[in-house]
Scaffold this motif. Structure first.
Motif, PDB file in Angstrom:
ATOM      1  N   ILE A  28       0.865  -1.190   0.000  1.00  0.00           N
ATOM      2  CA  ILE A  28       0.000   0.000   0.000  1.00  0.00           C
ATOM      3  C   ILE A  28       0.892   1.227   0.000  1.00  0.00           C
ATOM      4  O   ILE A  28       1.724   1.402   0.898  1.00  0.00           O
ATOM      5  CB  ILE A  28      -0.923   0.013   1.237  1.00  0.00           C
ATOM      6  N   GLY A  29       0.746   2.079  -1.002  1.00  0.00           N
ATOM      7  CA  GLY A  29       1.603   3.252  -1.130  1.00  0.00           C
ATOM      8  C   GLY A  29       1.563   4.142   0.100  1.00  0.00           C
ATOM      9  O   GLY A  29       0.498   4.533   0.556  1.00  0.00           O
ATOM     10  N   GLY A  30       2.737   4.456   0.645  1.00  0.00           N
ATOM     11  CA  GLY A  30       2.816   5.337   1.804  1.00  0.00           C
ATOM     12  C   GLY A  30       2.645   4.650   3.140  1.00  0.00           C
ATOM     13  O   GLY A  30       2.800   5.282   4.182  1.00  0.00           O
ATOM     14  N   LEU A  31       2.340   3.345   3.132  1.00  0.00           N
ATOM     15  CA  LEU A  31       2.163   2.609   4.390  1.00  0.00           C
ATOM     16  C   LEU A  31       3.409   1.769   4.663  1.00  0.00           C
ATOM     17  O   LEU A  31       3.742   0.865   3.895  1.00  0.00           O
ATOM     18  CB  LEU A  31       0.931   1.709   4.332  1.00  0.00           C
ATOM     19  N   PHE A  32       4.086   2.094   5.757  1.00  0.00           N
ATOM     20  CA  PHE A  32       5.278   1.365   6.166  1.00  0.00           C
ATOM     21  C   PHE A  32       4.944   0.507   7.393  1.00  0.00           C
ATOM     22  O   PHE A  32       4.023   0.818   8.147  1.00  0.00           O
ATOM     23  CB  PHE A  32       6.401   2.335   6.533  1.00  0.00           C
ATOM     24  N   ALA A  33       5.700  -0.547   7.591  1.00  0.00           N
ATOM     25  CA  ALA A  33       5.538  -1.388   8.782  1.00  0.00           C
ATOM     26  C   ALA A  33       6.919  -1.721   9.323  1.00  0.00           C
ATOM     27  O   ALA A  33       7.853  -1.992   8.555  1.00  0.00           O
ATOM     28  CB  ALA A  33       4.772  -2.660   8.449  1.00  0.00           C
ATOM     29  N   VAL A  34       7.052  -1.717  10.640  1.00  0.00           N
ATOM     30  CA  VAL A  34       8.353  -1.957  11.253  1.00  0.00           C
ATOM     31  C   VAL A  34       8.162  -2.537  12.646  1.00  0.00           C
ATOM     32  O   VAL A  34       7.097  -2.380  13.250  1.00  0.00           O
ATOM     33  CB  VAL A  34       9.175  -0.642  11.311  1.00  0.00           C
ATOM     34  N   GLY A  35       9.181  -3.205  13.147  1.00  0.00           N
ATOM     35  CA  GLY A  35       9.100  -3.779  14.497  1.00  0.00           C
ATOM     36  C   GLY A  35       8.506  -5.171  14.488  1.00  0.00           C
ATOM     37  O   GLY A  35       8.606  -5.910  13.498  1.00  0.00           O
ATOM     38  N   GLU A  36       7.858  -5.547  15.570  1.00  0.00           N
ATOM     39  CA  GLU A  36       7.358  -6.910  15.716  1.00  0.00           C
ATOM     40  C   GLU A  36       6.145  -7.220  14.846  1.00  0.00           C
ATOM     41  O   GLU A  36       5.701  -8.354  14.783  1.00  0.00           O
ATOM     42  CB  GLU A  36       7.034  -7.187  17.183  1.00  0.00           C
ATOM     43  N   VAL A  37       5.620  -6.198  14.154  1.00  0.00           N
ATOM     44  CA  VAL A  37       4.460  -6.427  13.291  1.00  0.00           C
ATOM     45  C   VAL A  37       4.879  -7.025  11.947  1.00  0.00           C
ATOM     46  O   VAL A  37       4.056  -7.560  11.222  1.00  0.00           O
ATOM     47  CB  VAL A  37       3.665  -5.115  13.064  1.00  0.00           C
ATOM     48  N   ILE A  38       6.165  -6.965  11.588  1.00  0.00           N
ATOM     49  CA  ILE A  38       6.601  -7.487  10.296  1.00  0.00           C
ATOM     50  C   ILE A  38       7.173  -8.889  10.433  1.00  0.00           C
ATOM     51  O   ILE A  38       7.495  -9.347  11.528  1.00  0.00           O
ATOM     52  CB  ILE A  38       7.624  -6.559   9.617  1.00  0.00           C
ATOM     53  N   SER A  39       7.292  -9.569   9.300  1.00  0.00           N
ATOM     54  CA  SER A  39       7.849 -10.920   9.293  1.00  0.00           C
ATOM     55  C   SER A  39       9.200 -10.900   8.585  1.00  0.00           C
ATOM     56  O   SER A  39       9.809  -9.853   8.424  1.00  0.00           O
ATOM     57  CB  SER A  39       6.878 -11.862   8.570  1.00  0.00           C
ATOM     58  N   GLN A  40       9.690 -12.068   8.192  1.00  0.00           N
ATOM     59  CA  GLN A  40      10.875 -12.234   7.339  1.00  0.00           C
ATOM     60  C   GLN A  40      12.224 -12.011   8.022  1.00  0.00           C
ATOM     61  O   GLN A  40      13.251 -12.110   7.368  1.00  0.00           O
ATOM     62  CB  GLN A  40      10.814 -11.305   6.102  1.00  0.00           C
ATOM     63  N   ILE A  41      12.244 -11.690   9.289  1.00  0.00           N
ATOM     64  CA  ILE A  41      13.528 -11.397   9.931  1.00  0.00           C
ATOM     65  C   ILE A  41      14.072 -12.606  10.699  1.00  0.00           C
ATOM     66  O   ILE A  41      15.227 -12.979  10.549  1.00  0.00           O
ATOM     67  CB  ILE A  41      13.403 -10.187  10.880  1.00  0.00           C
ATOM     68  N   HIS A  42      13.220 -13.232  11.510  1.00  0.00           N
ATOM     69  CA  HIS A  42      13.714 -14.224  12.471  1.00  0.00           C
ATOM     70  C   HIS A  42      13.503 -15.679  12.061  1.00  0.00           C
ATOM     71  O   HIS A  42      13.866 -16.578  12.802  1.00  0.00           O
ATOM     72  CB  HIS A  42      13.056 -13.986  13.830  1.00  0.00           C
ATOM     73  N   GLY A  43      12.915 -15.922  10.906  1.00  0.00           N
ATOM     74  CA  GLY A  43      12.722 -17.308  10.491  1.00  0.00           C
ATOM     75  C   GLY A  43      11.702 -18.028  11.328  1.00  0.00           C
ATOM     76  O   GLY A  43      10.692 -17.461  11.742  1.00  0.00           O
ATOM     77  N   ALA A  44      11.969 -19.310  11.624  1.00  0.00           N
ATOM     78  CA  ALA A  44      10.982 -20.149  12.308  1.00  0.00           C
ATOM     79  C   ALA A  44      10.991 -19.975  13.818  1.00  0.00           C
ATOM     80  O   ALA A  44      10.073 -20.419  14.497  1.00  0.00           O
ATOM     81  CB  ALA A  44      11.224 -21.624  11.967  1.00  0.00           C
ATOM     82  N   ASN A  45      12.031 -19.351  14.353  1.00  0.00           N
ATOM     83  CA  ASN A  45      12.096 -19.208  15.806  1.00  0.00           C
ATOM     84  C   ASN A  45      12.843 -17.935  16.170  1.00  0.00           C
ATOM     85  O   ASN A  45      14.028 -17.798  15.879  1.00  0.00           O
ATOM     86  CB  ASN A  45      12.790 -20.414  16.442  1.00  0.00           C
TER      87      ASN A  45
END
Length: 263
Positions: free
Chosen positions: A41-58
């Protein structure tokens, strides 16, 4: 921690026992973003614990600095650049790159509403998730949990439960906040249970007693949840291959199987 136990419970943890138990405080899933924390969505950013893709399965304890400091700095710079671009466009009279369409006649459809006694929904959601989608999961309980979540969702959005008129003031503030918490929880819990049901293996923090083994052949994938019409649809995508020194490091440290005897 010492002061917390002393002030709240009157327990001196240097001399007395303290209770330690597991809690659900983090999800390995989240909103999909690119490397600059931009959503689709244009102009909508997400950061912190609300996003995925950083920590994998655990996600291991103490790793929230990556969410907050690293990606917090990235998204801060991106938002600043976006605002700067909007201001420059306005000076030249060009249309801004972002435009929000607001239609006051669609307030209810846009999600602005309050329900009666939202705390009852929140408490029931917490209880059913603890019982049916907790640390150890299996098909029957997950299906029971999903059935109940969908029933609560229907009750939550029923016409009899929605207050058409309300004020956002000190008297109603708690119900407004709780309504939004429940609304979000219904989406997250449905996505969590559906994803846990479809993933017929055990991986990271996800443990299925009926599928206790890791299955690299079938389930080395990410599961995505998407809203299609009024329904939630799930699909799978193969994970991106990690190459180079990071891959060597992961191969040297990963434990593919659960190490505890009872598992």
């Amino acid at each position: 921690m010492y002061e917390q136990f002393k002030e709240i419970d009157g327990i001196n943890i240097s001399k007395e026992k303290m209770e330690v138990g597991p809690t659900a405080h983090y999800s390995m899933g989240g909103v999909v973003v690119d490397i600059k924390c931009r959503t689709k969505i244009g102009g909508l950013f997400a950061v912190g614990e609300v996003i995925s893709q950083i920590h994998g399965a655990n996600r291991l304890g103490g790793n929230s600095l990556l969410d907050t400091v690293v990606f917090g700095k990235i998204v801060g710079g991106e938002v600043a650049n976006l605002i700067k671009g909007v201001r420059e466009k306005r000076k030249t009279g060009e249309p801004p790159p972002l435009r929000l369409n607001v239609n006051n006649k669609k307030r209810f459809e846009d999600g602005i509403f309050v329900v009666k006694e939202p705390v009852k929904f929140r408490n029931e959601i917490q209880e059913l998730m603890k019982l049916n989608a907790g640390i150890i999961r299996e098909e029957t309980k997950l299906k029971n949990g999903l059935k109940r979540i969908l029933k609560l969702k229907k009750e939550f959005y029923s016409k009899d439960n929605i207050l058409r008129e309300f004020k956002i003031d000190d008297d109603d503030a708690e119900n407004v906040i709780l309504t939004w918490q429940v609304k979000s929880s219904l989406v997250v819990c449905e996505a969590l249970i559906r994803s846990a049901l479809i993933r017929q293996e055990s991986r990271g923090a996800h443990y299925r007693s009926d599928f206790p083994k890791l299955d690299e052949e079938k389930w080395k994938v990410n599961i995505y949840c998407r809203k299609v019409g009024r329904k939630m649809v799930l699909f799978k995508q193969n994970i991106k291959e990690i190459k180079g020194p990071i891959a060597d490091l992961l191969n040297a440290h990963v434990k593919p199987e659960h190490q505890r005897e009872f598992e």
